[in-house]
Design a protein around this motif. Structure first.
Motif, PDB file in Angstrom:
ATOM      1  N   LYS A  14       0.824  -1.199   0.000  1.00 26.61           N
ATOM      2  CA  LYS A  14       0.000   0.000   0.000  1.00 26.61           C
ATOM      3  C   LYS A  14       0.860   1.251   0.000  1.00 26.61           C
ATOM      4  O   LYS A  14       0.538   2.254  -0.612  1.00 26.61           O
ATOM      5  N   GLU A  15       1.992   1.211   0.675  1.00 29.42           N
ATOM      6  CA  GLU A  15       2.895   2.361   0.710  1.00 29.42           C
ATOM      7  C   GLU A  15       4.323   1.847   0.624  1.00 29.42           C
ATOM      8  O   GLU A  15       4.711   0.928   1.323  1.00 29.42           O
ATOM      9  N   GLN A  16       5.106   2.435  -0.249  1.00 29.70           N
ATOM     10  CA  GLN A  16       6.470   1.989  -0.448  1.00 29.70           C
ATOM     11  C   GLN A  16       7.414   3.173  -0.437  1.00 29.70           C
ATOM     12  O   GLN A  16       7.252   4.117  -1.195  1.00 29.70           O
ATOM     13  N   LYS A  17       8.399   3.145   0.435  1.00 26.14           N
ATOM     14  CA  LYS A  17       9.356   4.235   0.511  1.00 26.14           C
ATOM     15  C   LYS A  17      10.321   4.126  -0.660  1.00 26.14           C
ATOM     16  O   LYS A  17      10.895   3.073  -0.924  1.00 26.14           O
ATOM     17  N   VAL A  18      10.500   5.245  -1.374  1.00 25.08           N
ATOM     18  CA  VAL A  18      11.371   5.232  -2.548  1.00 25.08           C
ATOM     19  C   VAL A  18      12.423   6.328  -2.467  1.00 25.08           C
ATOM     20  O   VAL A  18      12.976   6.745  -3.461  1.00 25.08           O
ATOM     21  N   GLN A  19      12.674   6.806  -1.270  1.00 24.29           N
ATOM     22  CA  GLN A  19      13.644   7.888  -1.085  1.00 24.29           C
ATOM     23  C   GLN A  19      15.081   7.419  -1.342  1.00 24.29           C
ATOM     24  O   GLN A  19      15.482   6.337  -0.933  1.00 24.29           O
ATOM     25  N   ALA A  20      15.851   8.251  -2.041  1.00 24.59           N
ATOM     26  CA  ALA A  20      17.260   7.949  -2.267  1.00 24.59           C
ATOM     27  C   ALA A  20      18.084   8.575  -1.145  1.00 24.59           C
ATOM     28  O   ALA A  20      17.660   9.512  -0.488  1.00 24.59           O
ATOM     29  N   LYS A  21      19.297   8.064  -0.924  1.00 23.81           N
ATOM     30  CA  LYS A  21      20.135   8.555   0.168  1.00 23.81           C
ATOM     31  C   LYS A  21      20.475  10.025   0.021  1.00 23.81           C
ATOM     32  O   LYS A  21      20.610  10.742   0.995  1.00 23.81           O
ATOM     33  N   GLU A  22      20.641  10.481  -1.238  1.00 25.88           N
ATOM     34  CA  GLU A  22      21.041  11.865  -1.471  1.00 25.88           C
ATOM     35  C   GLU A  22      19.868  12.835  -1.366  1.00 25.88           C
ATOM     36  O   GLU A  22      20.039  14.034  -1.439  1.00 25.88           O
ATOM     37  N   SER A  23      18.671  12.298  -1.245  1.00 24.38           N
ATOM     38  CA  SER A  23      17.481  13.113  -1.341  1.00 24.38           C
ATOM     39  C   SER A  23      17.261  14.017  -0.136  1.00 24.38           C
ATOM     40  O   SER A  23      17.562  13.652   1.001  1.00 24.38           O
ATOM     41  N   LEU A  24      16.730  15.213  -0.409  1.00 25.37           N
ATOM     42  CA  LEU A  24      16.343  16.143   0.649  1.00 25.37           C
ATOM     43  C   LEU A  24      14.858  15.978   0.970  1.00 25.37           C
ATOM     44  O   LEU A  24      14.342  16.634   1.852  1.00 25.37           O
ATOM     45  N   ILE A  25      14.190  15.109   0.247  1.00 25.66           N
ATOM     46  CA  ILE A  25      12.771  14.884   0.464  1.00 25.66           C
ATOM     47  C   ILE A  25      12.533  13.471   0.977  1.00 25.66           C
ATOM     48  O   ILE A  25      13.346  12.574   0.783  1.00 25.66           O
ATOM     49  N   GLU A  26      11.421  13.308   1.660  1.00 25.88           N
ATOM     50  CA  GLU A  26      10.980  11.964   2.041  1.00 25.88           C
ATOM     51  C   GLU A  26       9.862  11.593   1.094  1.00 25.88           C
ATOM     52  O   GLU A  26       8.869  12.315   0.977  1.00 25.88           O
ATOM     53  N   ALA A  27      10.019  10.498   0.378  1.00 25.06           N
ATOM     54  CA  ALA A  27       9.065  10.141  -0.665  1.00 25.06           C
ATOM     55  C   ALA A  27       8.512   8.739  -0.452  1.00 25.06           C
ATOM     56  O   ALA A  27       9.228   7.820  -0.054  1.00 25.06           O
TER      57      ALA A  27
END
Length: 238
Positions: A14-27
């Motif tokens: 239902k929800e999958q975290k796809v944030q990259a390590k370099e990211s400034l956002i939480e996605a």
């Protein structure tokens, strides 16, 4: 596995975290009630200007592009602005009705790879393209048949790309796409509904002013009559 392999999985939680390590956002990638995939991105600006009264921008964007009549594509999204320490306001049904859930519907251009991995792209997108006042200007322009201070846009707000003159990311706006979105049936309908609301509000104001004017004239007439001795306040009680 590429970024869009995430969007193509047959079985998704239902929800999958796809944030990259370099990211400034939480996605997070979520499935919408319409069956489409939505990428929910939350960006906190620790150096936000206090005059903005918000430091967090949330963007929820459909990963499936919308194809316009001309064949060009844009992405449908919702954006909200709030402070990270905003209190949660619940209605009688337990729904959060605070700024965290006060979204504005927009259309924009998007590069998902850069959205998840490029910090400079993220900063330009969240801080400048999606600036709250800027979004409001474009939405207001979209409610005018022939805007004068902004280009025709409907709810299209542009995109981020490399500016060839500076070699850095900057805000871009495709006027052809803006004109096309501005004239979509739903945008034309939105303007008609807005005009009706404006007209009703105008009629209400006029009615209130006329009532106040009538009451003021009545008071003036009484005052004049009292001064001339042809009327006394006691007459009202008879």
């Amino acid at each position: 596995m590429g970024l869009f392999d995430i969007f193509k999985k047959k079985e998704k939680p239902k929800e999958q975290k796809v944030q990259a390590k370099e990211s400034l956002i939480e996605a997070h990638l979520k499935k919408g009630k319409d069956g489409l995939d939505y990428l929910e991105c939350e960006y906190w600006d620790k150096n936000a200007d206090l005059k903005k009264f918000y430091d967090t921008t949330k963007l929820i964007i459909c990963t499936m592009p919308e194809t316009l009549p001309s064949g060009r594509t844009v992405y449908n999204a919702r954006v909200a602005h709030y402070a990270i320490n905003d209190p949660i306001h619940l209605d009688n049904e337990g729904n959060d009705i605070g700024r965290r859930n006060q979204f504005t519907r927009i259309r924009l251009g998007m590069d998902f790879v850069k959205l998840l991995n490029d910090q400079e792209y993220q900063k330009e997108l969240m801080n400048r393209l999606l600036d709250k006042k800027r979004i409001q200007r474009y939405i207001n322009a979209g409610l005018q048949d022939h805007p004068t201070e902004q280009p025709s846009c409907g709810n299209y707000v542009g995109y981020i790309d490399i500016n060839p003159e500076t070699g850095k990311y900057g805000k871009m706006f495709n006027t052809v796409v803006g004109e096309e979105v501005h004239n979509l049936p739903e945008q034309v309908k939105a303007r008609e509904e807005y005009k009706e609301l404006q007209e009703k509000a105008k009629e209400k104001r006029i009615s209130e002013l006329e009532a106040k004017r009538a009451e003021l004239n009545k008071q003036i007439d009484k005052q004049i009559a009292t001064e001339k001795g042809i009327y006394t306040p006691e007459d009202n009680e008879k």
